[in-house]
Design a protein around this motif. Structure first.
Motif, PDB file in Angstrom:
ATOM      1  N   TYR A 410       9.976  16.426  -3.302  1.00 27.54           N
ATOM      2  CA  TYR A 410       9.716  17.608  -2.467  1.00 27.54           C
ATOM      3  C   TYR A 410      10.004  17.306  -1.001  1.00 27.54           C
ATOM      4  O   TYR A 410      10.414  18.188  -0.248  1.00 27.54           O
ATOM      5  CB  TYR A 410       8.265  18.068  -2.610  1.00 27.54           C
ATOM      6  CG  TYR A 410       7.961  18.831  -3.881  1.00 27.54           C
ATOM      7  CD1 TYR A 410       8.982  19.396  -4.652  1.00 27.54           C
ATOM      8  CD2 TYR A 410       6.656  19.025  -4.309  1.00 27.54           C
ATOM      9  CE1 TYR A 410       8.687  20.101  -5.811  1.00 27.54           C
ATOM     10  CE2 TYR A 410       6.354  19.737  -5.466  1.00 27.54           C
ATOM     11  CZ  TYR A 410       7.369  20.268  -6.212  1.00 27.54           C
ATOM     12  OH  TYR A 410       7.078  20.971  -7.349  1.00 27.54           O
ATOM     13  N   MET A 412      12.376  15.627   0.170  1.00 23.47           N
ATOM     14  CA  MET A 412      13.796  15.924   0.343  1.00 23.47           C
ATOM     15  C   MET A 412      14.052  17.428   0.201  1.00 23.47           C
ATOM     16  O   MET A 412      14.830  18.018   0.945  1.00 23.47           O
ATOM     17  CB  MET A 412      14.627  15.183  -0.701  1.00 23.47           C
ATOM     18  CG  MET A 412      14.528  13.677  -0.611  1.00 23.47           C
ATOM     19  SD  MET A 412      15.413  12.854  -1.966  1.00 23.47           S
ATOM     20  CE  MET A 412      17.101  13.270  -1.519  1.00 23.47           C
ATOM     21  N   GLN A 413      13.429  18.014  -0.802  1.00 28.20           N
ATOM     22  CA  GLN A 413      13.729  19.411  -1.159  1.00 28.20           C
ATOM     23  C   GLN A 413      13.423  20.363   0.001  1.00 28.20           C
ATOM     24  O   GLN A 413      14.166  21.320   0.229  1.00 28.20           O
ATOM     25  CB  GLN A 413      12.917  19.790  -2.401  1.00 28.20           C
ATOM     26  CG  GLN A 413      13.332  21.095  -3.060  1.00 28.20           C
ATOM     27  CD  GLN A 413      14.688  21.014  -3.755  1.00 28.20           C
ATOM     28  OE1 GLN A 413      15.131  19.949  -4.169  1.00 28.20           O
ATOM     29  NE2 GLN A 413      15.353  22.145  -3.874  1.00 28.20           N
ATOM     30  N   GLY A 416      16.223  20.781   2.254  1.00 34.00           N
ATOM     31  CA  GLY A 416      17.493  21.280   1.726  1.00 34.00           C
ATOM     32  C   GLY A 416      18.513  20.159   1.732  1.00 34.00           C
ATOM     33  O   GLY A 416      18.158  18.974   1.586  1.00 34.00           O
ATOM     34  N   GLY A 417      19.772  20.490   1.959  1.00 38.33           N
ATOM     35  CA  GLY A 417      20.834  19.484   1.955  1.00 38.33           C
ATOM     36  C   GLY A 417      20.588  18.333   2.920  1.00 38.33           C
ATOM     37  O   GLY A 417      21.006  17.205   2.664  1.00 38.33           O
ATOM     38  N   HIS A 418      19.893  18.618   4.019  1.00 38.51           N
ATOM     39  CA  HIS A 418      19.616  17.552   4.992  1.00 38.51           C
ATOM     40  C   HIS A 418      18.753  16.443   4.386  1.00 38.51           C
ATOM     41  O   HIS A 418      18.791  15.308   4.848  1.00 38.51           O
ATOM     42  CB  HIS A 418      18.938  18.129   6.239  1.00 38.51           C
ATOM     43  CG  HIS A 418      19.836  19.059   7.010  1.00 38.51           C
ATOM     44  ND1 HIS A 418      20.754  18.607   7.917  1.00 38.51           N
ATOM     45  CD2 HIS A 418      19.980  20.410   6.975  1.00 38.51           C
ATOM     46  CE1 HIS A 418      21.421  19.651   8.433  1.00 38.51           C
ATOM     47  NE2 HIS A 418      20.965  20.746   7.867  1.00 38.51           N
ATOM     48  N   GLY A 419      17.961  16.790   3.388  1.00 32.85           N
ATOM     49  CA  GLY A 419      17.125  15.794   2.728  1.00 32.85           C
ATOM     50  C   GLY A 419      17.933  14.693   2.060  1.00 32.85           C
ATOM     51  O   GLY A 419      17.425  13.607   1.801  1.00 32.85           O
ATOM     52  N   TYR A 420      19.190  15.007   1.786  1.00 34.23           N
ATOM     53  CA  TYR A 420      20.064  14.065   1.076  1.00 34.23           C
ATOM     54  C   TYR A 420      20.763  13.106   2.034  1.00 34.23           C
ATOM     55  O   TYR A 420      21.383  12.131   1.616  1.00 34.23           O
ATOM     56  CB  TYR A 420      21.105  14.887   0.309  1.00 34.23           C
ATOM     57  CG  TYR A 420      21.758  14.186  -0.866  1.00 34.23           C
ATOM     58  CD1 TYR A 420      21.005  13.777  -1.967  1.00 34.23           C
ATOM     59  CD2 TYR A 420      23.141  13.982  -0.906  1.00 34.23           C
ATOM     60  CE1 TYR A 420      21.613  13.171  -3.057  1.00 34.23           C
ATOM     61  CE2 TYR A 420      23.752  13.375  -2.002  1.00 34.23           C
ATOM     62  CZ  TYR A 420      22.977  12.975  -3.073  1.00 34.23           C
ATOM     63  OH  TYR A 420      23.574  12.378  -4.161  1.00 34.23           O
ATOM     64  N   ILE A 421      20.666  13.400   3.332  1.00 37.25           N
ATOM     65  CA  ILE A 421      21.364  12.610   4.350  1.00 37.25           C
ATOM     66  C   ILE A 421      20.440  11.490   4.838  1.00 37.25           C
ATOM     67  O   ILE A 421      19.271  11.714   5.115  1.00 37.25           O
ATOM     68  CB  ILE A 421      21.764  13.530   5.537  1.00 37.25           C
ATOM     69  CG1 ILE A 421      22.544  14.751   5.039  1.00 37.25           C
ATOM     70  CG2 ILE A 421      22.560  12.744   6.580  1.00 37.25           C
ATOM     71  CD1 ILE A 421      23.842  14.457   4.362  1.00 37.25           C
TER      72      ILE A 421
END
Lengths: 599, 599
Positions: A410, A412-413, A416-421
């Motif tokens: 969560y 990361m979630q 959004g996509g920024h959580g993956y960076i």
């Protein structure tokens, strides 16, 4: 990236307002450990976590550990942080004065370990493993062995490890092959390979003291033929002085998903000189001292990740503007509302928040029980605490680390996509925490420990010691109408918990696979119910404070609202768990191995 | 590391035995697309996935993409694999012959995309994005634009991208700022920064065709002022010939948790020349063509990860020896039993297996619907398919990617500590798949699309189109006693699904936040129920085959056993979801922003 803050307020709430640690410490003879003293120590620990450990967390992930011909280098700043840790006296807190310790309670040292891990999981593993080594020496070493090794370990100039796993055996230690041949001088020569040894080799300390499981030449097969040994990196003489290099070397380090700053070593023992600790062939029993503490410690790592993920997600949710609230604009002057206005973002945040606080209460409650087992003079009280601890240890290990997976996900979630960076730090949290449901015994192993060994093994008695406490508390709330619904929910779950236990015991009498089929769902069920008991207590405590006119209205009001969330949306997860448990073992066991995959 | 195998048998089962694709293709005028032809094409696709893509999957993760002054280099082998893909004619499968395509059905091209993604998620994104670009051009481009761009894209010598996101706007596209100024020659000059552009720059193709959302100077604010443009990396003349470099450059690439072989680019448009596609200010509507297909494609990525994690976990579970079965030794001659004998390991494997097959059925069913919307002549049939697709698209996107998180996590968990080590490949799967619940619209966005836009927006009518199909099917099974229990379970869930929908609509009429509060749980509920309908069908189909005397007894028997598992242990997850939904929005909305964190 969000800066990690040690959750001082909530930890002190848990210790003092919720679990009455001031009288707990006094009862155990720690009269000098006042609320004020603890607050002061914790304030220093917070500074160390926030200012020293957190800034080198991303660096540790980025650089990882270096390996060159047996020599391991830790990431930039790790060695210096460890030096600061030693200079601050942190390693010695909960150890006896005769070895240079500060003789403070176990719970004090371990509850702040959450913060070190929250700031930097990888770094915190080095001192964490050392503590395990020291506890083992204290519990099972001879006076001479303690004299030889404990002074430097307590001081922190030496560190320790625990060497259990081998390539072909992880949980099933009965299969281990590492050999120990007796020497003429009473020492032993150890030969074999250990893997997954955290802090097995590094550049932070002058010596490394390995606690190693191995077999004597005449040992029986299986778990009853395992002995425990102390094997130092550099030989140690009877006065505790460091000598020549021993023949134990790091063969390589693992490349892992996360905790990259923690050196995970293959350790090769090539006739390395060791000292038997405890009785021959009773090594596994000695190891349980360490393993139980390590399991609570791993649960704390899970908790620390929940906390850090919550902090990160919350900061972003207040900052990131995206869409308008469905009930009208909340940020009139801005181009959109902060995403914390959206119910689903709040659902994720409140999942983190209710677990952060609920799991903290459960974990610190367990540390209170550890204190009682260590320091209480009354044998009956020790026994009760021991029973609760036996029941709750696998729950703390598995429930806190499983929910940490959800909460860091969560984390990361919400981004959004920024959580993956990488730069936001949330994905590192998820990767670092992922190990926690696997090491120190997987969730499946904890679940079998809980259901088969503890609950069924005691014919339900260990469970009753805890459910009785819960029932007594719920009964005490009968006249507080405000809490009737929640107290009833807790009580009816406790009834169901015992009924489920009986049902499983009955079906397992005919088919032992019923235990394995129910185990993980049963453990998660037990976790949700245990935490509901603490949420009930937190709500009652918060209302009391509000009634007394506390000015911290937001803090206590949030406790009541979080309790509502927990009862409505977390405890209800038990509904599906109960259905799955009742479905039995056949739906798992009927398929032939060959039929699992046909292309 | 387990080698990826394309799941040919199960895919063909789904297409032909379960969903009747031979007559489906014939009905739509693809008489030449026989079962035999499909089997032959799929066999080639399997070879490409297994022999070309899978071997460079770990390499891609290890090396990642390189970036130097606007130039992006893909990992070793990626370029060569793409060349093979082009030579094999794969890009052109589902495109019209006039542009050099093979005019095969959409579903054929996309169902095998699962395998490419399963073998190598990062690599598969390059051609995947290209397909999105081509579909947009086909649906909304002028004849001239199609002539200019489609030939090379279909051939594969050019690739495409979709440029939506900007630093301050992800899902909330109404906030986007990228500007498009009209030029005298009818083209436009685009200026602005796009982020998270997959395949925005790379070394695989001769030209890159960007589809870009931007605002015209006089555009209204919000989503109604967004237009769509074609912006090629190299200018393209009216004959489709490549010219000089356009002023769109890659500013940097992101450092991510996973899909490291996929270049995630910051794209700077500096007066870049573009061509308006579709009507001015109607860009978002045009984009929906792409977005819906991309969402099903992302769902397929989730499915592909479930498949790969299952294969990896299963191989290890059969191989790794640890402990004895509780019901007696199964591997008498070995030192321990393979861990597949343990019920909890089977629970994890069967979760993967039942989702791998159930989700595949749901996804391929959706592709069947896409075929109908594209090729069916009867308007009413098109409309019905469109309704089902509208309902199921957010479910496929979110449910398949959320369950992929659980399944890839189990992939690691079955390996114990080894799952955390890079060389086994399981942790890469988990990292790569983690993006899927975030990109192409987060799970929260899908959930609001499903509940608010589709279900409530249609006053429940879109839902009824699908539930009616399910009810009709269940009714047809009344005389098959063997399936009564499962059919009743599906039917009662369908009743409950509609009741839940009505309940939410009622409460949302007073408080729109009730939609957001229920949305994600409602979506997951919808996913479990939808998949139960396909498990019922798979069980009936399997029994039929067994009754007909099929020699593939293991395959069909496993379908019946997996159905049992699904109904007992997966569909029952709806119990907790229903409880959470019924708890309403108050437990999410009552806390003030400030009260969330007090230390």
């Amino acid at each position: 990236m969000q800066n990690y803050k040690a959750p001082q307020r909530d930890t002190l709430f848990t210790l003092y307002e919720l679990l009455g640690f001031e009288s707990h410490y006094a009862d155990l003879g720690f009269e000098e450990v006042s609320n004020d003293l603890v607050t002061a120590i914790f304030s220093e620990a917070a500074k160390f976590a926030e200012n020293t450990l957190a800034p080198i967390n991303a660096v540790g992930d980025e650089e990882g550990c270096g390996f060159d011909n047996g020599v391991v280098t830790t990431p930039t700043g790790f060695k210096e942080a460890y030096q600061q840790y030693v200079e601050g006296g942190w390693p010695s807190m909960a150890h006896p004065e005769e070895y240079g310790g500060q003789a403070l309670p176990y719970s004090l040292a371990t509850s702040m370990a959450e913060w070190f891990s929250g700031a930097n999981h990888s770094w915190a593993m080095y001192p964490g493993l050392s503590q395990g080594c020291m506890e083992t020496l204290k519990a099972h070493g001879t006076d001479k062995q303690r004299e030889m090794f404990l002074h430097k370990l307590v001081e922190g100039s030496w560190t320790g490890t625990m060497c259990l796993t081998e390539p072909h055996c992880g949980s099933d230690l009965g299969m281990l092959k590492c050999k120990a041949e007796p020497n003429d001088d009473g020492t032993y020569s150890l030969t074999g390979t250990k893997i997954f040894i955290s802090a097995g080799e590094h550049d932070m300390s002058e010596n490394i003291v390995h606690i190693v499981l191995a077999r004597l030449p005449d040992a029986p097969a299986g778990t009853k033929g395992i002995s425990l040994f102390i094997v130092p990196k550099y030989h140690v003489d009877e006065n505790g002085e460091k000598g020549e290099r021993n023949t134990v070397v790091c063969g390589s380090i693992e490349h892992k998903m996360g905790i990259k700053g923690s050196a995970t070593c293959v350790m090769n023992f090539d006739g390395a000189k060791g000292h038997l600790i405890g009785e021959p062939n009773r090594g596994l029993n000695c190891m349980f001292t360490f393993m139980n503490m390590a399991r609570i410690g791993t649960g704390m790592e899970g908790l620390s990740a929940i906390e850090a993920a919550f902090q990160g997600a919350l900061a972003y949710a207040k900052d990131r503007l995206q869409f308008r609230s469905l009930t009208g604009r909340k940020n009139e002057s801005g181009p959109a509302d902060p995403i914390i206005v959206h119910p689903d973002v709040r659902r994720m945040l409140l999942t983190q928040k209710s677990l952060r606080e609920g799991c903290r209460a459960l974990a610190i409650y367990c540390m209170k029980m550890v204190d009682v087992t260590l320091y209480e003079k009354d044998a009956e009280k020790r026994q009760i605490a021991d029973a609760k601890l036996a029941l709750l240890t696998p729950i703390v290990k598995a429930f806190l680390t499983e929910t940490a997976q959800e909460c860091t996900s969560y984390g990361m979630q919400v981004y959004g996509g920024h959580g993956y960076i990488k730069e936001w730090g949330m994905e590192q949290l998820a990767r670092d925490t992922r190990i926690c449901t696997m090491y120190e015994g997987t969730t499946g192993i904890q679940a079998i420990d809980l259901l088969a060994r503890k609950v069924v093994g005691s014919q339900g008695k260990l469970l009753q010691v805890f459910t009785q406490e819960i029932r007594t508390y719920c009964a005490s709330l009968r006249d507080k109408q405000q809490f009737n619904a929640w107290a009833n929910a807790v009580e009816s779950h406790v009834d169901e918990w015992e009924q489920l236990t009986n049902d499983i015991m009955k079906s397992a009498a005919n088919n032992p696979d019923e235990l394995g089929a129910a185990a993980v769902d049963y453990l998660m069920y037990s976790g949700y119910v245990s935490v509901s008991y603490f949420w009930l207590q937190m709500a009652v405590t918060a209302q009391q404070k509000l009634d007394e006119g506390s000015t911290e209205v937001d803090f206590y009001q949030a406790k009541l609202q979080s309790a509502q969330f927990y009862f409505d949306r977390m405890l209800t997860r038990t509904r599906s768990l109960v259905s799955a448990i009742h479905s039995g073992a056949d739906n798992l066991m009927s398929m032939s191995e060959e039929a699992f995959y046909q292309g």
